[in-house]
Design an enzyme around this catalytic site. Sequence first.
Site, mmCIF file in Angstrom:
data_model
loop_
_atom_site.group_PDB
_atom_site.id
_atom_site.type_symbol
_atom_site.label_atom_id
_atom_site.label_comp_id
_atom_site.label_asym_id
_atom_site.label_seq_id
_atom_site.Cartn_x
_atom_site.Cartn_y
_atom_site.Cartn_z
ATOM 1 N N ARG A 286 0.834 -1.206 0.000
ATOM 2 C CA ARG A 286 0.000 0.000 0.000
ATOM 3 C C ARG A 286 0.870 1.257 0.000
ATOM 4 O O ARG A 286 0.648 2.180 -0.782
ATOM 5 C CB ARG A 286 -0.922 0.000 1.238
ATOM 6 C CG ARG A 286 -1.906 1.161 1.274
ATOM 7 C CD ARG A 286 -2.288 1.571 2.687
ATOM 8 N NE ARG A 286 -1.153 2.074 3.448
ATOM 9 C CZ ARG A 286 -0.638 3.314 3.330
ATOM 10 N NH1 ARG A 286 -1.171 4.182 2.493
ATOM 11 N NH2 ARG A 286 0.415 3.689 4.040
ATOM 12 N N LYS B 60 -6.400 -4.951 -18.014
ATOM 13 C CA LYS B 60 -5.232 -5.492 -18.714
ATOM 14 C C LYS B 60 -5.171 -7.004 -18.572
ATOM 15 O O LYS B 60 -5.455 -7.534 -17.498
ATOM 16 C CB LYS B 60 -3.944 -4.888 -18.158
ATOM 17 C CG LYS B 60 -2.716 -5.344 -18.930
ATOM 18 C CD LYS B 60 -1.432 -5.145 -18.158
ATOM 19 C CE LYS B 60 -1.033 -6.409 -17.438
ATOM 20 N NZ LYS B 60 0.343 -6.374 -16.905
ATOM 21 N N GLU C 1 -2.441 -7.481 -24.190
ATOM 22 C CA GLU C 1 -0.982 -7.582 -24.036
ATOM 23 C C GLU C 1 -0.450 -8.964 -24.439
ATOM 24 O O GLU C 1 -0.449 -9.889 -23.621
ATOM 25 C CB GLU C 1 -0.575 -7.285 -22.588
ATOM 26 C CG GLU C 1 0.939 -7.374 -22.395
ATOM 27 C CD GLU C 1 1.411 -7.071 -20.967
ATOM 28 O OE1 GLU C 1 0.567 -6.900 -20.073
ATOM 29 O OE2 GLU C 1 2.627 -7.034 -20.754
ATOM 30 N N LYS D 87 -0.775 -3.552 -26.093
ATOM 31 C CA LYS D 87 0.443 -3.438 -25.277
ATOM 32 C C LYS D 87 1.407 -4.542 -25.718
ATOM 33 O O LYS D 87 1.391 -5.650 -25.179
ATOM 34 C CB LYS D 87 0.087 -3.573 -23.792
ATOM 35 C CG LYS D 87 1.300 -3.619 -22.878
ATOM 36 C CD LYS D 87 0.932 -3.409 -21.424
ATOM 37 C CE LYS D 87 2.146 -3.562 -20.538
ATOM 38 N NZ LYS D 87 1.957 -3.095 -19.174
HETATM 39 P P1 13P Z 1 7.278 -4.235 -17.596
HETATM 40 O O1 13P Z 1 7.293 -2.894 -18.261
HETATM 41 O O2 13P Z 1 8.084 -4.295 -16.345
HETATM 42 O O3 13P Z 1 7.555 -5.351 -18.569
HETATM 43 O O4 13P Z 1 5.808 -4.474 -17.052
HETATM 44 C C1 13P Z 1 4.735 -4.155 -17.817
HETATM 45 C C2 13P Z 1 3.635 -5.085 -17.529
HETATM 46 O O5 13P Z 1 2.549 -4.668 -17.179
HETATM 47 C C3 13P Z 1 3.855 -6.515 -17.718
HETATM 48 O O6 13P Z 1 2.633 -7.179 -17.728
#
Ligand code: 13P
Length: 341
Positions: free
Chosen positions: A48, A137, A178, A220
Amino acid sequence: MQYTSELESTIQDMGQKGRGVLAADESAPTIVKRFKAIGVESNEENRRAWRSLLVTTTGLGEYINGIILFEETLSQKTDNDNTIPSAAWAQGIVPGIKVDKGKIPLALSAGDLITQGLDGLAERLCDYRQQGARFAKWREVYAIDKHVPSKHGIEANAEMLARYAAVCQEQGLVPIVEPEVLMDGDHEIDRHAEVTEAVQHAVFHALRRHHVQLELMILKPNMVLPGKDCRRADADEVAAATLKVLRRCVPAAVPSINFLSGGQGPEEATVNLNALNQQAPDAPWRLTISYGRALQQPAIQAWQGKKENEALAQQALLKRARLNSLAQLGQYHPDMESSDA
Ligand code: 13P
């Protein structure tokens, strides 16, 4: 779609050139590693305190327009007794949430990985939305080896990402999609490019099958790099290889590409982002950040878990955020590293 106007306004709030996303969503095992490196125990109060420090850094909103939080952080409070999402909003930073439940081996497919967390996702997203999250995400991970990722692994992972993204849009949260091709190993940059291209093609095919609106999502990806145990590539080579793959795979409808840092050092990640923007000033998508380690590393080193170091840590975070902002405009120079800010 029920929430189109909400999704549009989130995309707009996360859309200005020169601003990007801070990933502060380390899972329980990952934050243990980060804290261990500075001799700090990973307990709820320390987590936190760290995340409160990040989000209350004065001026951060000038360079950062979104923060990815871990589930427990959504309900935690800053030292001033605001919830962390409301402290983010106070700086014009949109709060979001990591919703995958981490990777496991893909059954009957040696070496391939797959990410879990789809069951009950719609209900979880509904709760997260009520707690202030406006985007989500989900990370799929691809390790490179001689025979992996396999074609089957690539397709299975693409399907997961697309199903997740569709549920997010239906529930009114902008999906950050991502697909991370790891830089672990001794592969050449060409092999990383080949795998990244196959992965991104599969992802965009799957997004289309699942009716995901590309205008209302963020990609991402990894940059295209040589393996960690291979020779280094300079920023121009990384930028050219990365842009070649993105131009082949990512439709112009996608508004923003927010790179992960993936184990690049903080300066390396900034230099590479700058080269990308210098080589493609008119790219159809914004080329910006969603860095975790590359933004947080100098700050956590300065912090060391000590209250008296908070100001120094915030200064270090702000410096990286500012330099990455310049890199998004193609205006960064390594000489700026030695200046004070
Ligand atoms: P890094 O930039 O440290 O790779 O982390 C980004 C991220 O959210 C990995 O899931």
